[in-house]
Design an enzyme around this catalytic site. Structure first.
Site, PDB file in Angstrom:
ATOM      1  N   CYS A 142      85.504 -97.335  78.222  1.00 50.86           N
ATOM      2  CA  CYS A 142      84.643 -96.143  78.278  1.00 50.86           C
ATOM      3  C   CYS A 142      83.851 -95.976  76.988  1.00 50.86           C
ATOM      4  O   CYS A 142      82.645 -95.716  77.013  1.00 50.86           O
ATOM      5  CB  CYS A 142      85.504 -94.914  78.547  1.00 50.86           C
ATOM      6  SG  CYS A 142      87.009 -94.866  77.553  1.00 50.86           S
ATOM      7  N   HIS A 222      85.706 -88.109  75.057  1.00 52.69           N
ATOM      8  CA  HIS A 222      85.603 -88.652  73.693  1.00 52.69           C
ATOM      9  C   HIS A 222      84.293 -88.143  73.080  1.00 52.69           C
ATOM     10  O   HIS A 222      83.374 -87.740  73.801  1.00 52.69           O
ATOM     11  CB  HIS A 222      85.479 -90.178  73.699  1.00 52.69           C
ATOM     12  CG  HIS A 222      86.578 -90.937  74.327  1.00 52.69           C
ATOM     13  ND1 HIS A 222      87.876 -90.904  73.888  1.00 52.69           N
ATOM     14  CD2 HIS A 222      86.568 -91.829  75.353  1.00 52.69           C
ATOM     15  CE1 HIS A 222      88.612 -91.741  74.616  1.00 52.69           C
ATOM     16  NE2 HIS A 222      87.845 -92.304  75.519  1.00 52.69           N
TER      17      HIS A 222
HETATM   18  P1  NAD Z   1      96.362 -95.654  85.214  1.00 51.85           P
HETATM   19  O1  NAD Z   1      97.707 -95.826  84.633  1.00 51.85           O
HETATM   20  O2  NAD Z   1      95.830 -94.287  85.456  1.00 51.85           O
HETATM   21  O3  NAD Z   1      96.278 -96.446  86.598  1.00 51.85           O
HETATM   22  C1  NAD Z   1      96.792 -97.731  86.775  1.00 51.85           C
HETATM   23  C2  NAD Z   1      97.427 -97.805  88.153  1.00 51.85           C
HETATM   24  O4  NAD Z   1      97.856 -99.141  88.399  1.00 51.85           O
HETATM   25  C3  NAD Z   1      98.651 -96.908  88.263  1.00 51.85           C
HETATM   26  O5  NAD Z   1      98.567 -96.209  89.484  1.00 51.85           O
HETATM   27  C4  NAD Z   1      99.833 -97.896  88.262  1.00 51.85           C
HETATM   28  O6  NAD Z   1     100.926 -97.422  89.007  1.00 51.85           O
HETATM   29  C5  NAD Z   1      99.193 -99.088  88.940  1.00 51.85           C
HETATM   30  N1  NAD Z   1      99.846-100.363  88.682  1.00 51.85           N
HETATM   31  C6  NAD Z   1     100.674-100.704  87.667  1.00 51.85           C
HETATM   32  N2  NAD Z   1     101.043-101.992  87.794  1.00 51.85           N
HETATM   33  C7  NAD Z   1     100.438-102.465  88.891  1.00 51.85           C
HETATM   34  C8  NAD Z   1     100.415-103.737  89.534  1.00 51.85           C
HETATM   35  N3  NAD Z   1     101.106-104.756  89.058  1.00 51.85           N
HETATM   36  N4  NAD Z   1      99.681-103.877  90.666  1.00 51.85           N
HETATM   37  C9  NAD Z   1      98.964-102.838  91.162  1.00 51.85           C
HETATM   38  N5  NAD Z   1      98.942-101.615  90.591  1.00 51.85           N
HETATM   39  C10 NAD Z   1      99.668-101.445  89.463  1.00 51.85           C
HETATM   40  O7  NAD Z   1      95.397 -96.496  84.274  1.00 51.85           O
HETATM   41  P2  NAD Z   1      93.832 -96.285  84.079  1.00 51.85           P
HETATM   42  O8  NAD Z   1      93.618 -95.238  83.065  1.00 51.85           O
HETATM   43  O9  NAD Z   1      93.176 -96.175  85.403  1.00 51.85           O
HETATM   44  O10 NAD Z   1      93.456 -97.661  83.376  1.00 51.85           O
HETATM   45  C11 NAD Z   1      93.213 -98.848  84.118  1.00 51.85           C
HETATM   46  C12 NAD Z   1      92.344 -99.751  83.288  1.00 51.85           C
HETATM   47  O11 NAD Z   1      91.098 -99.096  83.033  1.00 51.85           O
HETATM   48  C13 NAD Z   1      92.918-100.125  81.899  1.00 51.85           C
HETATM   49  O12 NAD Z   1      92.466-101.410  81.562  1.00 51.85           O
HETATM   50  C14 NAD Z   1      92.240 -99.091  80.994  1.00 51.85           C
HETATM   51  O13 NAD Z   1      92.179 -99.532  79.650  1.00 51.85           O
HETATM   52  C15 NAD Z   1      90.859 -99.018  81.626  1.00 51.85           C
HETATM   53  N6  NAD Z   1      90.121 -97.789  81.352  1.00 51.85           N
HETATM   54  C16 NAD Z   1      90.747 -96.569  81.377  1.00 51.85           C
HETATM   55  C17 NAD Z   1      89.999 -95.432  81.102  1.00 51.85           C
HETATM   56  C18 NAD Z   1      90.617 -94.065  81.087  1.00 51.85           C
HETATM   57  O14 NAD Z   1      90.076 -93.171  80.469  1.00 51.85           O
HETATM   58  N7  NAD Z   1      91.718 -93.823  81.745  1.00 51.85           N
HETATM   59  C19 NAD Z   1      88.635 -95.522  80.831  1.00 51.85           C
HETATM   60  C20 NAD Z   1      88.020 -96.777  80.876  1.00 51.85           C
HETATM   61  C21 NAD Z   1      88.775 -97.906  81.129  1.00 51.85           C
END
Ligand code: NAD
Length: 347
Positions: A142, A222
């Site tokens: 992000c 942020h």
């Molecule tokens: P999150 O924890 O909210 O969601 C991840 C999901 O994946 C959860 O529901 C979890 O249970 C599931 N999961 C875990 N292991 C798994 C597997 N082996 N197979 C399938 N599902 C599985 O995480 P998020 O915040 O959505 O982040 C996901 C990615 O996006 C990360 O790389 C993060 O750095 C990136 N990201 C996050 C944000 C943010 O603000 N949250 C912003 C930009 C990018």
């Protein structure tokens, strides 16, 4: 025929990407992957109408909970055109090795993965063409997405000799009750420069950028405080306002009209009726844009849960070559999501 997209990982980013893909005319959600049989899994099936796929060894847990499962993730990756991996950081790289490469399926990863998980690190308005037909693409974080959108525009229009950014990071997403701090400002990382600058360079190549970051007790957005030594010393503050007003997925917002903080920006998103109060666009405060002696200053706010969502949709189009032209892909994405170039109410 609409392209079949599997969303692996249905959390903060995955559930938004699923809705965004579902809204596009040229792609469809083949299914979403969950590992825990919780309310969100039930909601995905009953309210959203998505087919649910789970790892083979989790099928019994979902069936015991009475949640309908359409199949296993191992089967699903064989059936789709592309997977958007939205699992927590590090798991995407494991999935590449264990699931996507064996199935020979294209995949899009998120910014939590290391850059080397993919052939291209991606921000649609910066390097869409580089992702055309590529097998593995990473939508950057992000923060990196936001910096690429505005600094990429400044670099292209005026040239950048050097940029320095202080990143004020939200400590957690709103639902993350176990994360902190709740009463502290934390250097994060304490080492300067931070990793964000090198990450911007994975998209913007040779941009001379240095970053430092702190974490603060808020969940909404942020904020970036940016200082740029411009390559052209004839640039005025008005020139930069005009540039950002004409930059896609960036809004110039007036602090003086009740939009003086991240909380008020999120309130505006609520007032707009945005789903989950998502702000896909980067918010640059108009009053903060200032050029003095060839040095540009500005402050921008980033809705961390939302700005990468349109990027994932464009990445799907690029890797599947559904659209060769970046602007046309972004037009389709933005129309379907209601992303606005410049909302009329901002004057
Ligand atoms: P999150 O924890 O909210 O969601 C991840 C999901 O994946 C959860 O529901 C979890 O249970 C599931 N999961 C875990 N292991 C798994 C597997 N082996 N197979 C399938 N599902 C599985 O995480 P998020 O915040 O959505 O982040 C996901 C990615 O996006 C990360 O790389 C993060 O750095 C990136 N990201 C996050 C944000 C943010 O603000 N949250 C912003 C930009 C990018």
């Amino acid at each position: 025929m609409a392209a079949k997209v599997l969303i692996n990982g249905y959390g903060t980013i995955g559930k938004r990407v699923a809705d965004a893909v579902d809204a596009q005319p040229d792609m469809e959600v083949y299914g979403v992957v969950k590992t825990s049989p919780d309310y969100l899994a039930r909601l995905a099936v009953t309210e959203k109408g998505f087919d649910l796929y789970v790892p083979e060894d989790r099928v019994d847990a979902f069936e015991d909970a009475g949640i309908e499962v359409a199949g296993t993730v191992e089967e699903a990756v064989e059936a789709v055109d592309v997977v958007v991996d939205c699992t927590p950081e590090g798991i995407g790289a494991r999935n590449k090795e264990n699931l996507y490469e064996p199935a020979g399926v294209k995949a899009i990863y998120q910014g939590g993965e290391e850059a080397d998980v993919a052939d291209v690190s991606f921000v649609a308005q910066c390097n869409y063409e580089e992702a055309l037909g590529v097998d593995h693409v990473r939508c950057v974080s992000c923060n990196t997405t936001a910096l690429c959108r505005t600094l990429g525009a400044v670099e292209e229009e005026f040239g950048v000799e050097e940029a320095y950014v202080t990143i004020v990071r939200r400590a957690a997403d709103p639902h993350q009750v176990g994360k902190g701090p709740i009463n502290a400002i934390v250097p994060n990382p304490v080492t300067v420069p931070s990793h964000h600058g090198p990450d911007v360079k994975t998209v913007l190549g040779d941009l001379n950028i240095t970053t430092a970051a702190v974490k603060v007790p808020t969940t909404l957005m942020h904020m970036h405080v940016v200082r740029v030594v411009l390559g052209d010393d004839g640039v005025s503050s008005d020139d930069v306002v005009e540039l950002f007003e004409n930059t896609r997925r960036v809004w110039v917002v007036p602090h003086g009209e009740g939009l003086g903080s991240t909380a008020e920006l999120i309130e505006m998103a609520r007032d707009l009726g945005r789903p989950r109060y998502d702000l896909y666009e980067i918010m640059v405060w108009e009053e903060s844009i200032n050029v003095e002696d060839g040095v540009l200053y500005y402050m921008q706010a980033v809705h961390q849960e939302a700005d990468v969502v349109p990027e994932n949709v464009d990445a799907v189009r690029a890797v599947l070559e559904l659209e060769e032209d970046a602007e046309k892909s972004m037009d389709k994405t933005d129309e379907a999501l209601g992303v606005l170039e410049r909302p009329p109410f901002l004057g």
